[in-house]
Write an enzyme that holds these catalytic residues in place. Structure first.
Site, mmCIF file in Angstrom:
data_model
loop_
_atom_site.group_PDB
_atom_site.id
_atom_site.type_symbol
_atom_site.label_atom_id
_atom_site.label_comp_id
_atom_site.label_asym_id
_atom_site.label_seq_id
_atom_site.Cartn_x
_atom_site.Cartn_y
_atom_site.Cartn_z
ATOM 1 N N ASP A 91 0.819 -1.209 0.000
ATOM 2 C CA ASP A 91 0.000 0.000 0.000
ATOM 3 C C ASP A 91 0.854 1.260 0.000
ATOM 4 O O ASP A 91 1.916 1.313 0.621
ATOM 5 C CB ASP A 91 -0.902 -0.014 1.248
ATOM 6 C CG ASP A 91 -1.832 1.171 1.309
ATOM 7 O OD1 ASP A 91 -2.718 1.274 0.450
ATOM 8 O OD2 ASP A 91 -1.657 2.006 2.221
ATOM 9 N N GLU A 113 0.946 -0.457 -5.108
ATOM 10 C CA GLU A 113 -0.011 0.623 -5.319
ATOM 11 C C GLU A 113 0.821 1.900 -5.445
ATOM 12 O O GLU A 113 1.238 2.485 -4.459
ATOM 13 C CB GLU A 113 -1.004 0.749 -4.159
ATOM 14 C CG GLU A 113 -2.107 1.744 -4.479
ATOM 15 C CD GLU A 113 -2.557 2.575 -3.286
ATOM 16 O OE1 GLU A 113 -3.587 3.256 -3.410
ATOM 17 O OE2 GLU A 113 -1.885 2.557 -2.247
#
Length: 675
Positions: free
Chosen positions: A357, A410
């Site tokens: 993330d 990401e």
């Protein structure tokens, strides 16, 4: 990026008032985890260590990648005496003890011993403390501050709002031998990757109106595994299952980097959950958050009274967007902690992929910071050199030890070589989320069809840079929250047109090169934004429109999995070809997807206006005979069903180049796929 607002409904008094009972018993709500004998609290802490000098050295240098075998709590026997070994890193502490129900939260009865090698490791063996005991570390830290902290390496925590760790291990008898033996084929970059992104709590609840009601890992598996199998997804991606105190963070503000959340059961229950997916032939990807952590009093922040895990310089150590703190990637002990965490999920829980993330925020010192709020690196640039080195080491380690998994970034900027090997000066990820494709595609489909002719370049731009990375196309949770509207209501037109537009969008996604990711509820056209407090709108499936959308996605998954041209060369320049972009005013676009064998090639025709075209002419090379294998206007999908191609006229126009003229009927707001 996700909503990572750092709030906590956790109580930090140190002593839970519900969920754990005295007398050596641990109870979570109505479920008893373990029944134990009474502990003799007069037993002192024994001097004992699992660490060798080499372990300590590697830990300090940032090269110890399985710290979960050493830190935390371990139920072992010493001199034929059962008990628990505890070890915690608190380099600025002057005193550390283990306090829990076994000693009535006494903060002085069981002090740990600090190693004499300046490692900052406190450790010791406490006899007769067995599995199932709630505990914390009581720490006298910097400038005499006194803290009660959960165990950073604990495998199990109390169910929130309680905040103690629990003595527990992750032993489990796995039954996924077939999957593990063959998963290199499932997880290869030339295999289909259709990912169903899931938030476990809100996928389905016992009471959809009660945010405190949860299905167990077992109950979720019993419902979700057959559903994902029916829908044809190849993988599920779980929004963070690591322990976290606040539901509203969606798991992105974590405190337990080695613990599945206790909201749904024990670590063994979670292992059985993963096992069930593997036995059904479905991979499991985990969201993992090494970019920041919250300031909850029982967590990592100011762990021993000073900046232990985070940067001390708040220009690097504080995240203004998410009101949280950034790991100190320069510190060897923190680097060892994080890589051990990622490795733990692959080792102990057979994870098939790690989606990392907020990589953009890790790479850039100036991320979400104005001039004067950040300091350039030693070369005058904006890259966080320590974070870059950490990411490369992370990927090298994971692919070395688990070569049949994938790591996925990401990352939303133009940072080069995210998914290129480190030996090519890349970061080493297997794939990267294609955020540019997502934004351009949604912007395009939001337009009234009459204006799309003027914006065709926005639609086609993705292929200009597609081959820079190994891309995953994400239609994730972030696109259906915070006023962005559900996928269905991003589409223009009346109800029928909204569904038709969405069917084209999904057809485009599943036939575009790259891996795919679809957030739960998108597959049947949810009419409300995702709400973590509730559950998906399963009642919509009683309507033909939503049932048809679900069936359309099911058939698109089948198409993707069964047509080699859609996945064999999905990251290769040889796998895609624009066939016709010369009809802007009609907004009809044609492209070819290519497999390893020419006979597997397919044609995709998109008509993104509400106009029917009969005998539309397409010029294609190589084959004389083509057959319609998918039509988004299928009546079973809630389309009209009245424009289709039982036979396709084909006329040779250039023998030398084997060019044929095809005549195809195109439904309004429809997509047709030919083999």
């Amino acid at each position: 990026m996700s909503d990572k607002t750092n709030k906590s409904n956790a109580t930090d008094s140190g002593i839970p008032v519900k969920g754990v009972e005295k007398g050596g018993k641990v109870v979570n709500e109505d479920k008893k985890y373990e029944e134990l004998h009474f502990v003799d609290t007069t037993q002192p802490v024994w001097n004992y260590s699992l660490f060798s000098d080499t372990d300590v050295q590697n830990f300090q240098q940032g090269t110890h990648y399985h710290l979960y075998d050493f830190f935390g709590n371990k139920q072992i026997e010493v001199l034929n005496t059962p008990g628990t070994y505890f070890a915690v890193w608190a380099p600025n502490a002057t005193y550390v003890s283990v306090t829990g129900y076994f000693n009535e939260w006494n903060k002085s009865s069981h002090p740990l011993k600090v190693r004499l090698d300046n490692s900052g490791i406190w450790e010791g063996f406490i006899p007769y403390v067995n599995r199932g005991e709630a505990y914390k570390y009581h720490i006298h830290g910097y400038k005499g501050i006194k803290l009660d902290k959960g165990d950073p390496y604990a495998h199990f925590w109390e169910k929130r709002p309680h905040t103690a760790s629990i003595t527990w291990q992750t032993d489990y008898d796995w039954k996924d031998e077939t999957w593990m033996k063959n998963r290199s084929k499932h997880n290869a970059l030339d295999a289909p990757w259709s990912v169903y992104e899931v938030h476990l709590a809100s996928w389905m609840r016992p009471d959809k109106n009660d945010e405190e009601s949860y299905n167990s890992y077992q109950q979720i598996a019993e419902r979700m595994v057959p559903y994902v199998k029916e829908m044809g997804f190849t993988h599920v991606e779980l929004m963070p299952v690591m322990e976290h105190p606040f539901d509203g963070s969606w798991g992105y503000q974590g405190t337990g980097y080695f613990a599945p959340t206790s909201r749904f059961g024990t670590p063994q229950d979670y292992a059985a959950f993963v096992d069930a997916f593997h036995q059904a032939g479905i991979g499991v990807i985990l969201d993992w958050v090494p970019s920041h952590f919250p300031y909850d009093a029982h967590g990592l922040f100011m762990f021993d009274g000073t900046h232990t895990y985070e940067y001390a310089d708040m220009r690097k150590g504080y995240h203004p967007d998410w009101n949280s703190y950034i790991f100190n990637y320069k510190r060897g002990e923190v680097k060892s902690f994080l890589i051990s965490s990622a490795r733990f999920w692959c080792d102990r829980f057979h994870t098939d992929g790690i989606r990392v993330d907020a990589v953009s925020s890790m790479l850039r010192l100036d991320y979400s910071r104005n001039k004067g709020q950040w300091e350039p690196n030693e070369f005058g640039g904006n890259g966080n050199l320590e974070a870059i080195a950490f990411i490369k080491d992370l990927n090298e380690t994971l692919y070395r030890d688990f070569p049949d998994i994938q790591t996925i970034a990401e990352e939303a900027t133009d940072w080069p070589k995210i998914s290129r090997p480190t030996f090519e000066d890349g970061l080493g990820f297997g794939m990267k989320w294609m955020m540019g494709w997502m934004h351009d595609t949604l912007d395009y489909f939001k337009m009234d069809p009459i204006f799309r002719q003027f914006h065709q370049d926005k639609f086609t731009f993705s292929m200009m840079y597609f081959y820079d990375e190994n891309f995953m196309l994400p239609l994730s949770h972030d696109e259906v929250v915070h006023g962005k509207s559900p996928m269905l209501y991003k589409m223009p037109g009346d109800e029928w047109q909204k569904f038709a537009n969405l069917r084209i969008l999904y057809t485009y996604m599943f036939t575009h090169p790259g891996a795919k990711l679809l957030f739960m509820g998108n597959e049947f056209g949810a009419t409300s934004e995702w709400n973590y407090k509730s559950e998906l709108q399963w009642e919509l499936l009683q309507f033909q429109s939503h049932g048809g959308m679900k069936y359309c996605v099911q058939k698109l998954n089948e198409l993707y999995r069964t047509e080699p041209a859609l996945y064999e060369k999905q990251f290769s320049t040889e796998g895609f070809e624009w066939v016709d972009l010369n009809h802007r005013s009609e907004s009809v676009m044609v492209y070819k997807r290519k497999g390893k064998k020419p006979k597997d090639d397919i044609l995709v025709i998109l008509n993104v206006t509400p106009v029917v075209y009969h005998d539309w002419e397409i010029y294609a090379h190589g084959k004389e005979k083509w057959t319609e294998i998918f039509n988004s206007d299928n009546e079973a999908f809630w389309g009209t069903g009245d424009v289709y191609n039982p036979e396709i006229s084909s006329t040779l126009v250039d023998k030398a180049s084997k060019c044929y003229q095809l005549k195809v009927h195109l439904p309004a707001l429809g997509a047709v796929v030919l083999r």
